[in-house]
Design an enzyme around this catalytic site. Sequence first.
Site, PDB file in Angstrom:
ATOM      1  N   HIS A 295      41.346  45.128  32.610  1.00 24.61           N
ATOM      2  CA  HIS A 295      42.698  45.535  32.240  1.00 24.61           C
ATOM      3  C   HIS A 295      42.629  45.954  30.776  1.00 24.61           C
ATOM      4  O   HIS A 295      42.335  45.127  29.909  1.00 24.61           O
ATOM      5  CB  HIS A 295      43.666  44.363  32.436  1.00 24.61           C
ATOM      6  CG  HIS A 295      45.095  44.728  32.225  1.00 24.61           C
ATOM      7  ND1 HIS A 295      46.146  43.963  32.679  1.00 24.61           N
ATOM      8  CD2 HIS A 295      45.672  45.791  31.609  1.00 24.61           C
ATOM      9  CE1 HIS A 295      47.291  44.528  32.360  1.00 24.61           C
ATOM     10  NE2 HIS A 295      47.010  45.643  31.702  1.00 24.61           N
TER      11      HIS A 295
ATOM     12  N   CYS B 202      45.474  36.625  32.765  1.00 28.64           N
ATOM     13  CA  CYS B 202      46.900  36.288  32.697  1.00 28.64           C
ATOM     14  C   CYS B 202      47.295  35.916  31.270  1.00 28.64           C
ATOM     15  O   CYS B 202      46.730  34.985  30.688  1.00 28.64           O
ATOM     16  CB  CYS B 202      47.219  35.129  33.640  1.00 28.64           C
ATOM     17  SG  CYS B 202      48.979  34.686  33.629  1.00 28.64           S
TER      18      CYS B 202
ATOM     19  N   PRO C  18      46.208  41.599  41.890  1.00 26.13           N
ATOM     20  CA  PRO C  18      46.740  40.252  42.161  1.00 26.13           C
ATOM     21  C   PRO C  18      48.011  40.064  41.351  1.00 26.13           C
ATOM     22  O   PRO C  18      47.987  40.179  40.118  1.00 26.13           O
ATOM     23  CB  PRO C  18      45.616  39.332  41.662  1.00 26.13           C
ATOM     24  CG  PRO C  18      44.887  40.138  40.633  1.00 26.13           C
ATOM     25  CD  PRO C  18      44.999  41.572  41.055  1.00 26.13           C
TER      26      PRO C  18
ATOM     27  N   ALA D   2      49.353  47.688  39.584  1.00 30.01           N
ATOM     28  CA  ALA D   2      50.243  46.534  39.749  1.00 30.01           C
ATOM     29  C   ALA D   2      51.688  47.030  39.811  1.00 30.01           C
ATOM     30  O   ALA D   2      52.235  47.223  40.893  1.00 30.01           O
ATOM     31  CB  ALA D   2      50.046  45.548  38.602  1.00 30.01           C
ATOM     32  N   GLU D   3      52.306  47.267  38.662  1.00 25.80           N
ATOM     33  CA  GLU D   3      53.712  47.671  38.648  1.00 25.80           C
ATOM     34  C   GLU D   3      53.933  49.034  39.299  1.00 25.80           C
ATOM     35  O   GLU D   3      54.961  49.261  39.935  1.00 25.80           O
ATOM     36  CB  GLU D   3      54.251  47.674  37.213  1.00 25.80           C
ATOM     37  CG  GLU D   3      54.464  46.273  36.663  1.00 25.80           C
ATOM     38  CD  GLU D   3      55.338  46.263  35.430  1.00 25.80           C
ATOM     39  OE1 GLU D   3      55.575  47.354  34.871  1.00 25.80           O
ATOM     40  OE2 GLU D   3      55.782  45.180  35.041  1.00 25.80           O
TER      41      GLU D   3
ATOM     42  N   ASN E  63      42.254  48.909  35.239  1.00 24.96           N
ATOM     43  CA  ASN E  63      43.642  48.493  35.435  1.00 24.96           C
ATOM     44  C   ASN E  63      44.440  48.855  34.187  1.00 24.96           C
ATOM     45  O   ASN E  63      44.022  48.566  33.070  1.00 24.96           O
ATOM     46  CB  ASN E  63      43.687  46.984  35.692  1.00 24.96           C
ATOM     47  CG  ASN E  63      45.076  46.458  35.991  1.00 24.96           C
ATOM     48  OD1 ASN E  63      45.381  45.303  35.736  1.00 24.96           O
ATOM     49  ND2 ASN E  63      45.950  47.288  36.534  1.00 24.96           N
ATOM     50  N   GLY E  64      45.603  49.516  34.407  1.00 26.53           N
ATOM     51  CA  GLY E  64      46.456  49.884  33.277  1.00 26.53           C
ATOM     52  C   GLY E  64      46.772  51.367  33.245  1.00 26.53           C
ATOM     53  O   GLY E  64      45.883  52.207  33.413  1.00 26.53           O
TER      54      GLY E  64
ATOM     55  N   GLN F 229      42.066  35.334  44.409  1.00 22.29           N
ATOM     56  CA  GLN F 229      41.956  35.080  42.973  1.00 22.29           C
ATOM     57  C   GLN F 229      42.420  33.673  42.617  1.00 22.29           C
ATOM     58  O   GLN F 229      43.458  33.215  43.093  1.00 22.29           O
ATOM     59  CB  GLN F 229      42.776  36.082  42.167  1.00 22.29           C
ATOM     60  CG  GLN F 229      42.527  35.941  40.660  1.00 22.29           C
ATOM     61  CD  GLN F 229      43.440  36.800  39.809  1.00 22.29           C
ATOM     62  OE1 GLN F 229      44.617  36.511  39.690  1.00 22.29           O
ATOM     63  NE2 GLN F 229      42.890  37.847  39.207  1.00 22.29           N
TER      64      GLN F 229
ATOM     65  N   LYS G  98      38.392  39.249  36.567  1.00 25.67           N
ATOM     66  CA  LYS G  98      39.376  40.198  36.037  1.00 25.67           C
ATOM     67  C   LYS G  98      39.676  39.790  34.601  1.00 25.67           C
ATOM     68  O   LYS G  98      40.113  38.653  34.353  1.00 25.67           O
ATOM     69  CB  LYS G  98      40.659  40.187  36.872  1.00 25.67           C
ATOM     70  CG  LYS G  98      41.679  41.235  36.436  1.00 25.67           C
ATOM     71  CD  LYS G  98      42.844  41.309  37.422  1.00 25.67           C
ATOM     72  CE  LYS G  98      43.785  42.469  37.069  1.00 25.67           C
ATOM     73  NZ  LYS G  98      44.557  42.246  35.859  1.00 25.67           N
TER      74      LYS G  98
END
Length: 460
Positions: A175, A108, A23, A232-233, A208-209, A79, A147
Amino acid sequence: MAKPQGFDFWKTTLKGARFVVAPMVDQSELAWRLLSRRHGAQLCFTPMLHAQVFVRDANYRRENLYNEVCQEDRPLIVQFCANDPEVFVQAALLAQDYCDAVDLNLGCPQMIAKRGHYGVFLQDEWELLEKMVKLANEKISVPITCKIRVFKEIDKTVCYAQMLEKAGCQLLTVHGRTKDQKGATTGIASWEHIRAVRKAVCIPVFANGNIQHLSDVLRCIQETGVQGVMSAEGNLHNPALFEGRSPPVWEMAEEYLEVVKDYPPCTLSFVRAHLFKLWHHTLQIHQDLRKELAKVKNLEGLADISKQLRLRCQEEIAKGKELGEMQENDLPFPHWICQPYVRPASKELVANGSIKELVMKKTACQKRALDISDRTADVLSKNKQKKKARNPNKNFCLEQKPKYIKCEQCGNPKGNKCVFNLCRGCCKKKAYKEVADCLSHGLKFKTKAEKQKEEEQEII
């Protein structure tokens, strides 16, 4: 009919998804999700939606979910960020018919999340989070997922995950970074934390990561034992990541623009941001087109800039510049090939063995520094952008601003025309003691004769 739980939910509803698009605010919109799915993504999340706004604003619901219903875009997890159990449940009820699960954002780390008190800034309020997840799990017809980010301590992270599982969370995305690992201090995610969580819970876990290539995905699954891996990125710079391909940038850019046309409307700022990410390395060389890309005000203009970038790259290829450009930019591939952009790791984390394998060469850090200076205008706050619009010559770079002259007594900035070379506070004290004036600071003192005359008039 009872909703699927845990591994049944992952295997049936999510079809055993292993390759997941994260997300991303203003970046994982429908068009990008569809592009990613065409190139290997098996599950996508919507951008983070604000639960309270989603509940009260019909236009917000329509723009961010209702108008984006598409059979190709499944399975899909919506989300929300929220800090109120009732509001979260209301938002989830309004979204449940348009998705396969509802995710609570507890990761976040940005300032907007701190001001709104949501995301990772709720990670210490376990009682509230337990209530939110438990209530949503009881009230809505689709599973609840979460998350999270990790704590520094592995044991605390494990207890945190177990609490959410007990409350009713059916799938957990971890993450592997802490709350403070963001921006310039992003560093490397800890797979050790993720592995510990996976061993401690009985629900599916996504990692994630550190995901920049398909090899990272496979290695992460092997080292942590997770059911799926989220990018993500890495996905933003190469939407074909999960295919294990690194195609020419223009191939992905042109396909994305076609999807945008086929599934309107798509906010222009979203499209522009995606093109900046895709063409990131090339735009460091063709600065003139970088400026043009920031200025154009319609989809046709963005497509034209992308086309010009493709033509320039193809000219370089025809001239046989591949090797020279690779060396100049210190990239593993020529700049026109989709490839990750890696932030430099923080010094504290470089000692970790797994990090040494991931950190790019020192010159990449230097390139990052140059990139930051190039993007000064892009990272200004809205308030500073308004000031810049009113005064284009205004300089916001502290390093380039002239050094102020210090007050001789306290070190604060002195008044430009202060007769004593002092700041206002020190000037006032000195002027009062010496019964002297400082017109620069607007300090006008009366002479003893003037004071005596006033006192006599008051007596009369």
